[in-house]
Design an enzyme around this catalytic site. Structure first.
Site, PDB file in Angstrom:
ATOM      1  CB  CYS A  14      -0.872  -0.046   1.255  1.00 16.57           C
ATOM      2  SG  CYS A  14      -1.892   1.410   1.504  1.00 16.57           S
ATOM      3  N   PRO A  15       0.587   2.229  -0.797  1.00 19.86           N
ATOM      4  CG  PRO A  15       0.585   4.514  -1.435  1.00 19.86           C
ATOM      5  CD  PRO A  15       1.380   3.467  -0.666  1.00 19.86           C
TER       6      PRO A  15
END
Length: 75
Positions: A14-15
Site C-alpha cells: 500500500c498504496p
C-alpha cells in the site's frame, strides 16, 4: 467474469496497488473492466474505498494463489 485489462500488483505494498490501478483506469474507456492482482491485505479496503471516491464500480474480489483478484469497472 470477463475483464479487459489485468494489472499485476502482487508483491507491492500500500498504496502502490491503488496508485497503479488509478493510472491504468485513466487510460481505459468507460465500462471497461480492470482486474487487479494484489497480495497486500490492505488492497481489500483501499480498492473499494478508491472506487467509491472516484465513481468506479467495485465488482468484487476473489482469492487467487498468492493474493486476491479485484474487479473494477471504469466509471
Amino acid at each position: 467474469m470477463h475483464w479487459d485489462v489485468e494489472l499485476d500488483c502482487l508483491g507491492l505494498l500500500c498504496p502502490l496497488p491503488v496508485l497503479k490501478a488509478r493510472k491504468r483506469l485513466i487510460a481505459m474507456a468507460a465500462g471497461q473492466v480492470l482486474r487487479v492482482l494484489a497480495s497486500d491485505k490492505m488492497a481489500a479496503i483501499d480498492l473499494p474505498h478508491f472506487c467509491t471516491e472516484t465513481g468506479h464500480d467495485f465488482l468484487g474480489a476473489s482469492a487467487i494463489e498468492g493474493g486476491s483478484a479485484y474487479l473494477i469497472r471504469r466509471g
